[in-house]
Design a protein around this motif. Structure first.
Motif, PDB file in Angstrom:
ATOM      1  N   LYS B  10       0.646  -1.228  -0.174  1.00 27.53           N
ATOM      2  CA  LYS B  10      -0.076   0.011  -0.158  1.00 27.53           C
ATOM      3  C   LYS B  10       0.902   1.216  -0.020  1.00 27.53           C
ATOM      4  N   ASP B  11       2.285   1.135   0.477  1.00 22.64           N
ATOM      5  CA  ASP B  11       2.906   2.185   0.140  1.00 22.64           C
ATOM      6  C   ASP B  11       3.549   2.217  -1.172  1.00 22.64           C
ATOM      7  N   HIS B  12       3.282   1.633  -2.211  1.00 24.40           N
ATOM      8  CA  HIS B  12       3.769   1.658  -3.473  1.00 24.40           C
ATOM      9  C   HIS B  12       5.229   1.393  -3.853  1.00 24.40           C
ATOM     10  N   GLU B  13       5.484   0.101  -3.041  1.00 27.00           N
ATOM     11  CA  GLU B  13       6.645  -0.333  -3.342  1.00 27.00           C
ATOM     12  C   GLU B  13       6.288  -1.718  -4.229  1.00 27.00           C
ATOM     13  N   TRP B  14       7.198  -2.304  -4.841  1.00 31.99           N
ATOM     14  CA  TRP B  14       7.036  -3.829  -5.120  1.00 31.99           C
ATOM     15  C   TRP B  14       8.200  -4.701  -4.584  1.00 31.99           C
ATOM     16  N   VAL B  15       7.597  -6.046  -4.639  1.00 29.21           N
ATOM     17  CA  VAL B  15       8.567  -6.987  -4.095  1.00 29.21           C
ATOM     18  C   VAL B  15       8.438  -8.056  -4.848  1.00 29.21           C
ATOM     19  N   ASP B  28       5.908   2.625 -10.278  1.00 30.92           N
ATOM     20  CA  ASP B  28       5.861   4.031 -11.102  1.00 30.92           C
ATOM     21  C   ASP B  28       5.090   5.297 -10.384  1.00 30.92           C
ATOM     22  N   PHE B  29       3.809   4.529  -9.923  1.00 30.32           N
ATOM     23  CA  PHE B  29       3.258   5.742  -8.949  1.00 30.32           C
ATOM     24  C   PHE B  29       4.063   6.384  -8.027  1.00 30.32           C
ATOM     25  N   ALA B  30       5.008   5.714  -7.360  1.00 26.51           N
ATOM     26  CA  ALA B  30       5.755   6.047  -6.192  1.00 26.51           C
ATOM     27  C   ALA B  30       6.729   7.202  -6.876  1.00 26.51           C
ATOM     28  N   GLN B  31       7.334   6.711  -7.955  1.00 27.67           N
ATOM     29  CA  GLN B  31       8.638   7.603  -8.391  1.00 27.67           C
ATOM     30  C   GLN B  31       7.986   8.924  -8.880  1.00 27.67           C
ATOM     31  N   ALA B  63      12.209  16.260  -0.919  1.00 24.14           N
ATOM     32  CA  ALA B  63      12.071  15.620   0.364  1.00 24.14           C
ATOM     33  C   ALA B  63      12.715  14.440   0.424  1.00 24.14           C
ATOM     34  N   ALA B  64      12.949  13.786   1.702  1.00 25.33           N
ATOM     35  CA  ALA B  64      13.251  12.394   2.010  1.00 25.33           C
ATOM     36  C   ALA B  64      12.070  11.363   2.243  1.00 25.33           C
ATOM     37  N   SER B  65      12.137  10.360   1.638  1.00 31.08           N
ATOM     38  CA  SER B  65      10.983   9.430   2.125  1.00 31.08           C
ATOM     39  C   SER B  65      11.851   8.087   2.512  1.00 31.08           C
ATOM     40  N   ASP B  66      11.124   7.450   3.344  1.00 31.57           N
ATOM     41  CA  ASP B  66      11.569   6.201   3.750  1.00 31.57           C
ATOM     42  C   ASP B  66      10.867   4.901   2.664  1.00 31.57           C
ATOM     43  N   PRO B  93      11.605   2.232 -13.068  1.00 32.20           N
ATOM     44  CA  PRO B  93      10.925   2.047 -11.724  1.00 32.20           C
ATOM     45  C   PRO B  93      10.800   0.400 -11.574  1.00 32.20           C
ATOM     46  N   TRP B  94      10.490  -0.218 -12.793  1.00 35.83           N
ATOM     47  CA  TRP B  94      10.189  -1.648 -12.565  1.00 35.83           C
ATOM     48  C   TRP B  94      11.372  -2.344 -12.817  1.00 35.83           C
TER      49      TRP B  94
END
Lengths: 361, 128
Positions: B10-15, B28-31, B63-66, B93-94
């Motif tokens: 939900k935080d827009h990371e892929w695994v 891609d949404f996150a970037q 900004a910085a994001s974790d 991003p992928w």
């Protein structure tokens, strides 16, 4: 975001693809195409900002110049009609109320541009002090004024494409009233917050969207708050809440040339004259990999805390990570300091301010 | 397009999970939301990470994001190519993974498949 106020250009931003954020109570675009592209456009060509959130205070009356000289650290005695002058405004203890630009419209009429988030505080402060003058009335006219900033070396081309009636101001920090730009009656000043040549355009809210669109069609790239900050940061211009604040004096911020201690008196003069600044604003370039933002601890080589960063980040034109910091005089003489970022100590070399100076005229 | 060879948070990371190895990146949404990325603080091989703990820090111009770790485990490798080319997180991003983690525990129920993630992005885009 729901509660954020809209500038007259809100619909315009959505139409041009602005990514809207809440900033100091206003809904404004943080970016359109991207911060780096917008930054580069202003350095190399021309960018357009909506700065309608800025506060405008009209100060009228025969005693207006005396009140300004009382409120501000700079000297307005010699200011000519048609010119602008920057100044900090201080509390009696030397801390900063705000920094502002004064436009002299005539001997008894001055337009004062202040930071959006400070506008009401500034107005109250001015009114409180105006009370001891017979004829000086500050009035907040912000709601009736839209403001565009057209910045970058190609700004004249964009203006001529939209059509200008009347000559532009010939010098920096000058302005012309009742100029026609793209058919709208505007006040145009050679001022800005990017470190590039350009103009700021004040006009009626109803005329602002059409002029914004016309300037974009004339080649100006719409720019958001993100690039406004990277541009002012590179040009090392102070930002209230960062380099200046309630507990930071203009002398600490390195604004000595705007503090006229020879003036008979002004609010904060005694404090500024009697107690020399304990800290100094310096520039730092990060030598280790990493980005330091504001409020990171600054340490000396022995690991002693010597101050903090006030702004920091990537400087796109320099291609480097930079920071401005308020540090002790002793530390300000050191060539190398350390900035603590999330527990890591990043080496930083002291560099002169401003980080960037334009060659454009 | 959102690839179907991996899972999402939900935080827009892929695994991307392969046996006990999890490779983590940003969508891609996150970037897009982060904007121009100028620096990535990468974890070191051997670092242990907790589920929901900080795996890396991405610095955009503004900004910085974790980047939070979904699995608990040990960092095996980080993508050092990002040190000199952090902008790859924007442009690819992928492909631009951030770190590989040897998983000790992973709650797969918290992960979204391609369709569920696409639906989440749609909602977020309408909000923005």
């Amino acid at each position: 975001m729901q509660d954020a106020r809209h500038t007259p250009l809100y619909e315009c931003h959505l139409r041009h693809g602005g990514k809207m954020v809440a900033f100091g109570g206003w809904a404004l675009p943080v970016q359109y195409a991207g911060i780096l592209a917008e930054h580069t456009a202003v350095r190399e060509a021309c960018g357009l900002f909506d700065v309608s959130h800025m506060g405008e205070i009209m100060l009228t009356g025969k005693d207006a110049p005396a009140l300004l000289n009382d409120l501000c650290t700079n000297d307005f005695t010699s200011l000519e009609t048609g010119r602008c002058r920057y100044s900090p405004m201080c509390y009696p203890d030397g801390g900063t109320v705000d920094d502002l630009i004064v436009y002299k419209l005539d001997e008894a009429k001055y337009l004062v541009i202040v930071n959006a988030s400070n506008c009401e505080k500034d107005c109250a402060w001015m009114r409180e002090h105006a009370a001891s003058y017979k004829d000086a009335v500050p009035e907040n006219i912000s709601a009736g004024v839209a403001q565009l900033a057209l910045q970058g070396p190609a700004f004249r081309d964009a203006l001529s494409r939209v059509g200008v009636e009347g000559g532009l101001p010939g010098k920096p920090y000058a302005f012309v009233e009742k100029m026609k730009v793209g058919g709208a009656i505007c006040l145009v000043s050679t001022t800005g917050y990017t470190g590039e040549p350009g103009v700021e355009i004040y006009l009626q809210p109803k005329d602002a969207p059409a002029l914004f669109d016309a300037l974009v069609a004339a080649g100006a790239l719409p720019c958001g708050l993100g690039s406004r900050d990277t541009l002012r940061f590179e040009a090392s211009m102070p930002l209230y809440g960062h380099e200046l604040d309630r507990d930071i004096t203009p002398l600490e911020a390195g604004l000595k040339s705007f503090v006229k201690l020879h003036k008979p008196d002004f609010i904060g003069k005694a404090a500024l004259a009697e107690s020399p600044p304990q800290r100094r604003r310096i520039g730092l370039e990060l030598l280790d990999r990493g980005v330091a933002r504001e409020n990171c601890p600054v340490l000396d080589a022995e690991g002693r805390a010597v101050g903090r960063t006030t702004s920091g980040g990537f400087a796109p034109t320099l291609g480097k990570n930079m920071a401005m910091a308020l540090v002790t005089h002793e530390a300000a003489e050191q060539d190398k300091l350390f900035i603590e970022v999330r527990g890591r100590r990043l080496a930083a070399g002291r560099v002169g301010l401003p980080f960037y100076k334009t060659a454009h005229k | 397009m959102i690839p179907n060879d991996r899972k999402y948070t939900k935080d827009h990371e892929w695994v991307m999970i392969d046996g006990d190895m999890a490779t983590v990146g940003l969508t891609d949404f996150a970037q897009h939301m982060l904007g121009d990325i100028v620096f990535v603080e990468l974890p070191q091989p051997g670092d242990s990470v907790e589920a929901g703990g900080r795996l890396a820090v991405v610095e955009s111009v503004k900004a910085a994001s974790d980047v939070l770790s979904v699995p608990a485990g040990e960092v095996v490798e980080s993508n050092t190519a990002l040190e000199d080319a952090p902008e790859k997180l924007n442009s690819d991003p992928w492909g631009a993974w951030i770190a590989r983690v040897r998983v000790t525990t992973l709650n797969e129920e918290t992960l979204l498949n391609q369709d569920a993630y696409a639906a989440l992005v749609k909602v977020e885009e309408e909000k923005a």
